[in-house]
Write an enzyme that holds these catalytic residues in place. Structure first.
Site, PDB file in Angstrom:
ATOM      1  N   HIS A 208      -2.791  -1.183  -4.713  1.00  0.00           N
ATOM      2  CA  HIS A 208      -4.252  -1.192  -4.784  1.00  0.00           C
ATOM      3  C   HIS A 208      -4.752   0.241  -4.729  1.00  0.00           C
ATOM      4  O   HIS A 208      -4.013   1.166  -4.356  1.00  0.00           O
ATOM      5  CB  HIS A 208      -4.859  -2.024  -3.647  1.00  0.00           C
ATOM      6  CG  HIS A 208      -4.533  -1.509  -2.278  1.00  0.00           C
ATOM      7  ND1 HIS A 208      -5.076  -0.349  -1.762  1.00  0.00           N
ATOM      8  CD2 HIS A 208      -3.715  -1.994  -1.317  1.00  0.00           C
ATOM      9  CE1 HIS A 208      -4.622  -0.148  -0.551  1.00  0.00           C
ATOM     10  NE2 HIS A 208      -3.788  -1.121  -0.244  1.00  0.00           N
TER      11      HIS A 208
ATOM     12  N   SER B  67       0.830  -1.199   0.000  1.00  0.00           N
ATOM     13  CA  SER B  67       0.000   0.000   0.000  1.00  0.00           C
ATOM     14  C   SER B  67       0.871   1.258   0.000  1.00  0.00           C
ATOM     15  O   SER B  67       1.706   1.438  -0.878  1.00  0.00           O
ATOM     16  CB  SER B  67      -0.963  -0.050   1.193  1.00  0.00           C
ATOM     17  OG  SER B  67      -1.943   0.951   1.106  1.00  0.00           O
TER      18      SER B  67
END
Length: 251
Positions: free
Chosen positions: A145, A122
């Site tokens: 993501h 992330s």
């Protein structure tokens, strides 16, 4: 004989004192100075979840940005420290806090190297790319993501525009500090076929290098080797500039 024993005892006390100080630094700030006769490198770790504006629940490993930011400033200003090694094993966390740490690392003038161990997911992805050189061990992974928002979300266009703009800032930073391409990063972020309950991509070490996010696959030995090389190059450049300044004053 007594003199030799005294010297040995002093050495042992000195080594014990340095070890105690190092362990104290690790407990307090998650970092320590790795030093020998040649150089002093500061090592800091980014582990667990990056904590931002809100406290995380008890029982969670966390890296607090209010600890790391002043530490990074002090490293930059400390003439005794020759470089910074950032060790990452993080699941991500607060986006603004992660970007704040990444921006400071990216703007440091001292040699900086990042090493991904386990995973850097992330917001940990731009954190890894922020250093001047980035490495990842063969067994580590990185997850890309889309941006998520916790808590209440108002279902209006402005909410979705905010998330899109935040994601664009992350992609711009990542591309500015690595050789990754924005189009490819966005494609990897939006893949619907790899993660069971989400969209995105889990990259293995060689894939992270292939897409230009990380510079190379390597471990601690390679990371320290690069830091030493960067330190030597920096010293040579300083000596050249000093010589040029002296010659200009003479002329």
């Amino acid at each position: 004989m007594e003199t030799e024993e005294k010297k040995t005892g002093e050495k042992e006390e000195g080594a014990s004192g340095r070890l105690h100080a190092a362990l104290s630094d690790i407990r307090e700030i998650g970092g320590t100075v790795a030093e020998n006769r040649r150089e002093h490198f500061q090592c800091i770790s980014v582990i667990g979840q990056i904590e931002g504006h809100y406290l995380l629940p008890d029982g969670q490993k966390a890296t607090k940005y209010e600890h790391l930011i002043p530490l990074l400033v002090s490293i930059e200003e400390d003439d005794e420290i020759d470089g910074l090694l950032v060790m990452l094993n993080t699941m991500g966390g607060d986006v603004e806090a992660g970007l704040a740490i990444a921006e400071i690392i990216a703007s440091m003038t001292k040699p900086t190297v990042s090493l991904v161990l386990g995973g850097s997911h992330s917001i940990g992805v731009p954190l890894a790319a922020a250093a001047k050189r980035s490495l990842i061990v063969p067994s580590a992974t990185m997850t890309l993501h889309p941006v998520r928002v916790n808590g209440m979300i108002i279902g209006v266009e402005q909410s979705f525009r905010y998330m899109r703009e935040m994601q664009d800032r992350i992609v711009r930073f990542l591309c500015a500090h690595s050789s990754a391409q924005a189009e490819k990063i966005n494609e990897l972020m939006m893949r619907p076929d790899q993660m069971a309950t989400d969209c995105g991509t889990i990259l293995e070490a060689d894939e992270a290098v292939k897409y230009g996010i990380i510079d190379e696959v390597g471990g601690l030995d390679r990371a320290l080797e690069i830091l030493r090389s960067m330190k030597e190059n920096l010293s040579e450049n300083k000596n050249k500039n000093s010589s040029c300044s002296k010659n200009q004053r003479k002329s």
